[in-house]
Design a protein around this motif. Structure first.
Motif, mmCIF file in Angstrom:
data_model
loop_
_atom_site.group_PDB
_atom_site.id
_atom_site.type_symbol
_atom_site.label_atom_id
_atom_site.label_comp_id
_atom_site.label_asym_id
_atom_site.label_seq_id
_atom_site.Cartn_x
_atom_site.Cartn_y
_atom_site.Cartn_z
ATOM 1 N N VAL A 224 0.846 -1.106 -0.012
ATOM 2 C CA VAL A 224 0.054 -0.115 0.119
ATOM 3 C C VAL A 224 1.030 1.370 0.022
ATOM 4 N N VAL A 225 2.033 1.289 0.730
ATOM 5 C CA VAL A 225 2.700 2.645 1.188
ATOM 6 C C VAL A 225 3.539 2.791 0.002
ATOM 7 N N ARG A 226 3.960 1.512 -0.597
ATOM 8 C CA ARG A 226 4.878 1.773 -1.947
ATOM 9 C C ARG A 226 3.932 2.424 -2.998
ATOM 10 N N ASP A 280 -13.597 -2.354 2.453
ATOM 11 C CA ASP A 280 -14.572 -3.017 1.874
ATOM 12 C C ASP A 280 -14.288 -3.696 0.654
ATOM 13 N N PRO A 281 -13.789 -4.920 0.413
ATOM 14 C CA PRO A 281 -13.358 -5.627 -0.889
ATOM 15 C C PRO A 281 -14.378 -5.267 -1.972
ATOM 16 N N ARG A 282 -15.822 -5.454 -1.515
ATOM 17 C CA ARG A 282 -16.669 -5.005 -2.566
ATOM 18 C C ARG A 282 -16.730 -3.669 -3.401
ATOM 19 N N VAL A 283 -16.375 -2.777 -2.507
ATOM 20 C CA VAL A 283 -16.146 -1.368 -2.947
ATOM 21 C C VAL A 283 -14.907 -1.100 -3.996
ATOM 22 N N ALA A 284 -13.856 -1.909 -3.456
ATOM 23 C CA ALA A 284 -12.667 -2.211 -4.199
ATOM 24 C C ALA A 284 -12.679 -2.741 -5.189
ATOM 25 N N ILE A 285 -13.365 -3.820 -5.525
ATOM 26 C CA ILE A 285 -13.801 -4.599 -6.614
ATOM 27 C C ILE A 285 -14.541 -3.676 -7.826
ATOM 28 N N LEU A 329 -2.304 4.623 -12.408
ATOM 29 C CA LEU A 329 -3.512 3.448 -12.366
ATOM 30 C C LEU A 329 -2.939 2.214 -12.195
ATOM 31 N N GLN A 330 -1.738 1.774 -12.595
ATOM 32 C CA GLN A 330 -1.192 0.508 -12.174
ATOM 33 C C GLN A 330 -1.144 0.363 -10.567
ATOM 34 N N TYR A 331 -0.333 1.567 -10.014
ATOM 35 C CA TYR A 331 -0.334 1.660 -8.617
ATOM 36 C C TYR A 331 -1.834 1.739 -7.713
ATOM 37 N N SER A 332 -2.526 2.404 -8.369
ATOM 38 C CA SER A 332 -3.972 2.187 -7.806
ATOM 39 C C SER A 332 -4.528 0.725 -7.823
ATOM 40 N N LEU A 333 -4.163 0.018 -8.926
ATOM 41 C CA LEU A 333 -4.505 -1.292 -9.148
ATOM 42 C C LEU A 333 -3.939 -2.195 -7.819
ATOM 43 N N ASP A 334 -2.536 -2.156 -7.641
ATOM 44 C CA ASP A 334 -1.895 -2.744 -6.574
ATOM 45 C C ASP A 334 -2.378 -2.419 -5.292
ATOM 46 N N ILE A 339 -6.778 -4.181 -0.460
ATOM 47 C CA ILE A 339 -7.921 -4.160 0.131
ATOM 48 C C ILE A 339 -8.709 -5.245 -0.308
ATOM 49 N N ILE A 340 -8.742 -5.765 -1.515
ATOM 50 C CA ILE A 340 -9.716 -6.841 -1.672
ATOM 51 C C ILE A 340 -9.199 -8.086 -1.155
#
Length: 349
Positions: A224-226, A280-285, A329-334, A339-340
């Protein structure tokens, strides 16, 4: 603890209750005598893995400090010297010495060392001589709550990204004048968090105090922090292109695409923060699905740029922004993947 195969050094004692909510057990008499425990003495109770408790006598003698690691700077380049200092900080060293075998340190190298130390939260120069700098950490890990420090890091980084994206639309370099100062603060917090994670992994008492649930959770936190720190770096790259873009007439179609990219990416970042705060994993998905749409929009912008007849330098600036957006976008996915999979990270030992 499985006691079925334990043959010796084990006693069984009943748990009793005293008052309204205090549960007690008696301590073995032989252990009390052997350790010369008397009324009023302090006993350390340490929670171990798998529900075990470790009970220990607290020694009154002062804790012996470990010898300070030494960094001999003479054969180091500036970048190597910085790396050595940061490495010791991150692994949790509390005392550090930087020295030279010469009568006096190289003044330029000394400045590099001192500037690096001043940017590390908790590290202070305690004494200096012509060829030795002594450093001490003045903050306890338990002074920090991991959740709060990470939230602070995220808020600064995301604020940087929003500012940079808005500045593209307005082509206003004044909006990003404080970007480098903010990036320095992100770096300071990032290094502090990595230090806290390393100390927490080694010391379960500290891990509980800073809010680190398990060593497995440390892996999630580190990702997360990276990701957050890299979003800040990408924001700086975007900000550096605002002034060059002022020199060119950007086609309306391209400007409209980047206006849309700015609006959609800022909205996305806000949703990532919401998913993170709610855990919330559902929000993250659902947010991951929106990233897929934004990736397509970014690709459309890149394709449109290549089809337009524009100045080479303008293409370079737009390409730099586009690549930085791809990284965000890639770091946001990571970030969202952690969270998921939060339940996995939290309970992995």
């Amino acid at each position: 603890m499985d006691v079925s195969n334990v043959k010796e050094n084990i006693e069984f004692r009943k748990v009793q209750i005293t008052g309204k909510s205090s549960y007690i057990i008696s301590l073995p008499k032989n252990w009390i005598k052997n350790n010369k425990i008397k009324k009023g003495d302090t006993i350390a109770v340490i929670e171990e893995d798998e529900g075990e408790l470790k009970i220990s006598k607290v020694l009154e003698t002062k804790k012996k400090e470990k010898p300070a690691p030494k960094i001999l700077m003479d054969n180091f380049s500036d970048s190597e010297l910085i790396t050595a200092i940061l490495g010791n900080y991150i692994i949790g060293v509390d005392n550090l010495e930087i020295l030279s075998e010469k009568k006096e340190m190289n003044p330029a190298q000394k400045k590099v060392a001192v500037d690096t130390i001043r940017n590390l939260i908790g590290f202070e120069v305690m004494s200096e001589s012509p060829n030795v700098i002594k450093i001490k950490n003045l903050l306890e890990p338990s002074d920090f709550n991991l959740d709060e420090v990470v939230n602070r890091l995220a808020l600064i980084s995301i604020s940087m990204f929003k500012t940079a994206m808005n500045a593209i639309v307005e082509l206003n370099p004044k909006k990003v004048e404080d970007m480098e100062t903010q990036d320095d603060e992100v770096d300071r917090l990032y290094l502090l968090i990595q230090r806290l994670l390393n100390i927490g992994i080694r010391d379960k008492t500290i891990s509980r105090k800073i809010g680190l649930d398990s060593n497995g959770a440390a892996m999630g936190w580190s990702t997360v922090v990276r990701s957050i720190e890299r979003i800040a770096d990408a924001s700086v790259e975007i900000a550096q292109q605002i002034e060059p873009l002022q020199k060119f007439k950007i086609p309306v179609e391209i400007l409209n695409l980047y206006t849309k990219l700015s609006k959609e990416s800022i909205s996305l970042i806000d949703e990532i923060l919401a998913a993170s705060s709610r855990k919330d994993p559902r929000v993250a998905i659902e947010t991951v699905r929106k990233i897929d749409k934004l990736i397509k929009l970014r690709e459309d912008a890149r394709k449109t740029e290549s089809e337009k007849s524009m100045e080479p330098k303008l293409l370079v600036s737009l390409g730099t922004i586009n690549c930085a957006l791809r990284e965000v976008l890639q770091y946001s996915l990571d970030y969202l993947k952690v969270i998921i999979n939060s339940e996995y990270w939290q309970h992995l030992k």
